[in-house]
Design a protein around this motif. Structure first.
Motif, PDB file in Angstrom:
ATOM      1  N   PRO B  25      -1.027  -5.227  -4.923  1.00  0.00           N
ATOM      2  CA  PRO B  25      -0.003  -5.558  -4.093  1.00  0.00           C
ATOM      3  C   PRO B  25      -0.467  -6.719  -2.980  1.00  0.00           C
ATOM      4  O   PRO B  25      -1.740  -6.964  -2.846  1.00  0.00           O
ATOM      5  CB  PRO B  25       0.043  -4.315  -2.961  1.00  0.00           C
ATOM      6  N   ASP B  26       0.626  -7.426  -2.529  1.00  0.00           N
ATOM      7  CA  ASP B  26       0.275  -8.487  -1.630  1.00  0.00           C
ATOM      8  C   ASP B  26      -0.068  -8.012  -0.372  1.00  0.00           C
ATOM      9  O   ASP B  26       0.588  -7.499   0.574  1.00  0.00           O
ATOM     10  CB  ASP B  26       1.430  -9.519  -1.746  1.00  0.00           C
ATOM     11  N   VAL B  27      -1.579  -8.009   0.019  1.00  0.00           N
ATOM     12  CA  VAL B  27      -1.872  -7.673   1.042  1.00  0.00           C
ATOM     13  C   VAL B  27      -2.642  -8.670   1.963  1.00  0.00           C
ATOM     14  O   VAL B  27      -3.425  -9.471   1.402  1.00  0.00           O
ATOM     15  CB  VAL B  27      -2.997  -6.223   1.111  1.00  0.00           C
ATOM     16  N   THR B  28      -2.103  -8.841   3.269  1.00  0.00           N
ATOM     17  CA  THR B  28      -2.819  -9.757   3.884  1.00  0.00           C
ATOM     18  C   THR B  28      -3.981  -9.457   4.817  1.00  0.00           C
ATOM     19  O   THR B  28      -4.498  -7.993   4.725  1.00  0.00           O
ATOM     20  CB  THR B  28      -1.826 -10.508   5.341  1.00  0.00           C
ATOM     21  N   TRP B  62      -2.273   1.139  -1.715  1.00  0.00           N
ATOM     22  CA  TRP B  62      -3.229  -0.144  -2.061  1.00  0.00           C
ATOM     23  C   TRP B  62      -4.004  -0.019  -3.273  1.00  0.00           C
ATOM     24  O   TRP B  62      -4.233  -1.114  -3.970  1.00  0.00           O
ATOM     25  CB  TRP B  62      -3.877  -0.774  -0.870  1.00  0.00           C
ATOM     26  N   ILE B  63      -4.496   0.906  -3.514  1.00  0.00           N
ATOM     27  CA  ILE B  63      -5.333   1.515  -4.633  1.00  0.00           C
ATOM     28  C   ILE B  63      -4.700   2.948  -5.036  1.00  0.00           C
ATOM     29  O   ILE B  63      -4.201   3.532  -4.554  1.00  0.00           O
ATOM     30  CB  ILE B  63      -6.874   1.564  -4.456  1.00  0.00           C
ATOM     31  N   ASN B  64      -5.123   3.160  -6.547  1.00  0.00           N
ATOM     32  CA  ASN B  64      -4.957   4.561  -7.002  1.00  0.00           C
ATOM     33  C   ASN B  64      -5.807   5.403  -6.959  1.00  0.00           C
ATOM     34  O   ASN B  64      -7.052   5.228  -6.527  1.00  0.00           O
ATOM     35  CB  ASN B  64      -4.069   4.533  -8.246  1.00  0.00           C
ATOM     36  N   ASP B  65      -5.538   6.944  -7.187  1.00  0.00           N
ATOM     37  CA  ASP B  65      -6.381   7.813  -6.921  1.00  0.00           C
ATOM     38  C   ASP B  65      -7.861   7.659  -7.806  1.00  0.00           C
ATOM     39  O   ASP B  65      -8.815   7.785  -7.334  1.00  0.00           O
ATOM     40  CB  ASP B  65      -5.858   9.240  -7.512  1.00  0.00           C
ATOM     41  N   ARG B  95      -8.649  -8.533  -1.110  1.00  0.00           N
ATOM     42  CA  ARG B  95      -8.851  -9.749  -0.713  1.00  0.00           C
ATOM     43  C   ARG B  95     -10.024 -10.552  -0.786  1.00  0.00           C
ATOM     44  O   ARG B  95     -10.394 -11.519   0.045  1.00  0.00           O
ATOM     45  CB  ARG B  95      -8.020  -9.964   0.630  1.00  0.00           C
ATOM     46  N   GLY B  96     -10.920 -10.129  -1.911  1.00  0.00           N
ATOM     47  CA  GLY B  96     -12.050 -10.629  -2.106  1.00  0.00           C
ATOM     48  C   GLY B  96     -12.989 -10.507  -0.724  1.00  0.00           C
ATOM     49  O   GLY B  96     -12.740  -9.583   0.233  1.00  0.00           O
ATOM     50  N   TYR B  97     -14.060 -11.541  -0.742  1.00  0.00           N
ATOM     51  CA  TYR B  97     -15.089 -11.206   0.256  1.00  0.00           C
ATOM     52  C   TYR B  97     -14.513 -11.241   1.744  1.00  0.00           C
ATOM     53  O   TYR B  97     -15.099 -10.424   2.491  1.00  0.00           O
ATOM     54  CB  TYR B  97     -16.264 -12.187   0.394  1.00  0.00           C
TER      55      TYR B  97
END
Lengths: 177, 206
Positions: B25-28, B62-65, B95-97
């Motif tokens: 998902p697009d997360v800022t 944002w993530i699954n189980d 979103r990386g580091y």
């Protein structure tokens, strides 16, 4: 300045020991912060650690206080960086590698092998802490009651710790019933 | 061959592992920071991991189980607190580091500020008999709490009776022999890892 360097050394070292949880580092933390550097007393360490269990977020934020007492605000900051920096970088690197090692047979061996060791480290930390916190029948009773209630019910631990504060205040406080 | 493996490792370090899957998902960065800040401010009473699951898997999706359990296994195996390791891993996945950095700061900030204030207050009034009395109760209750957490974790992660031997060896080494934690970790850890070494299964033989 010397204090800051000592704080960095001690907390970077302690961070590496927190396998399974912050408690695993408790025996060494006691030794280094109380016996070696004398930043605080054992009783103070137990009080801070216990307060930290109730605070929201990661349960080792009490280390900020040790830094703060030893070297003011800069002390608090270097302790945070030293304690969370190295393990964060390690987690970041291993996290990226781990996914690609999905088919590496030793990956499961490492996870399986280290889990009982980390439970053992947590228990050893618990024993070290209990030696200072459980000092008589009343404190033993509080600990056992909290343990049983948490294992048998779904109560939020924060309420039980607050109840512990009230019982402690009544039992050991200056005002006798 | 080793060169190829090495260059793979380097390449993996440089690019996030999920760049091939575009289903993220697009997360800022700001959203990551705020979510972890919220979890860091509301996760009273220990057990941050449960709050993380509710927030990241349940509320945000944002993530699954499955990813969550995998990250938890890595977090528990590595040094570092479970909560902060989870923040780093999930942040990096999203979103990386930079995601890791803001997630870590977000989850630590509220508790850190609160403890800093509590520490100053304790310094000023920690010698008062009433405060000491209450803290004795808090410390006793905390023993019950951490013992319960350890038992619950043990029930979940210990599968065999021999695991108890490794648990006992570790406790004995640290608590009774007063060996330093790293020494016990390396010695008992290596024995345990070797005990669970990869073995050829029947299927692979036939």
């Amino acid at each position: 300045m010397n204090q800051l360097l000592a704080l960095i050394r001690v907390f970077a070292y302690l961070s590496i020991l927190t396998v399974g949880g912050g408690l695993a580092a408790f025996p060494e933390m006691r030794h280094l912060t109380v016996d070696v550097h004398k930043w605080l007393s054992f009783v103070q360490l137990i009080h801070l650690y216990s307060m930290g269990q109730v605070a929201p977020g990661p349960n080792m934020m009490m280390i900020v206080v040790i830094g703060q007492w030893a070297a003011g605000v800069p002390g608090a900051f270097v302790v945070l960086l030293a304690f969370f920096g190295p393990t964060a970088i390690l987690a970041w690197m291993i996290g990226r590698l781990w996914k690609h090692l999905e088919n590496w047979p030793w990956r499961t061996s490492i996870e399986r092998g280290l889990s009982p060791v980390s439970i053992g480290l947590l228990l050893a930390g618990c024993l070290s802490l209990a030696r200072g916190a459980v000092t008589g029948w009343m404190t033993a009773l509080i600990a056992v009651l909290v343990l049983l209630l948490l294992l048998l019910t779904k109560l939020n631990p924060a309420w039980l710790v607050l109840a512990g504060a009230v019982v402690g205040g009544l039992a050991f406080g200056p005002v006798k019933l | 061959m080793p060169h190829k493996v090495m260059s793979d490792v380097v390449a993996n370090l440089v690019s996030p592992p999920n760049t091939t899957t575009t289903s993220k998902p697009d997360v800022t960065i700001l959203q990551i920071f705020l979510e972890f800040l919220l979890i860091g401010a509301t996760s009273f009473g220990g057990g941050v991991v449960a709050y993380l699951r509710d927030g990241l898997v349940g509320k945000r999706g944002w993530i699954n189980d499955q990813e969550f359990v995998e990250y938890l296994a890595i977090s528990q195996t590595l040094p570092g607190l479970n909560a902060t390791n989870m923040a780093v891993l999930v942040g990096d996945n999203l979103r990386g580091y930079l995601g890791s950095v803001v997630a870590l700061i977000g989850i630590c900030l509220p508790g850190g500020l609160l403890m800093s204030a509590a520490g100053a207050a304790y310094h000023a009034s920690g010698n008062q008999p009433m405060v000491t009395a209450m803290l004795r109760g808090v410390a006793a209750a905390a023993i019950g709490l951490i013992l319960a957490t350890t038992i619950k974790l043990g029930k979940k992660s210990l599968a065999h009776a021999y695991d108890l031997v490794f648990v006992a060896l570790t406790v004995y080494g640290v608590d009774k022999l007063h060996q330093s934690v790293p020494r016990v970790l390396v010695v008992v850890g290596l024995i345990a890892i070797f005990w669970y070494r990869p073995r050829k299964t029947k299927e692979s033989v036939s």
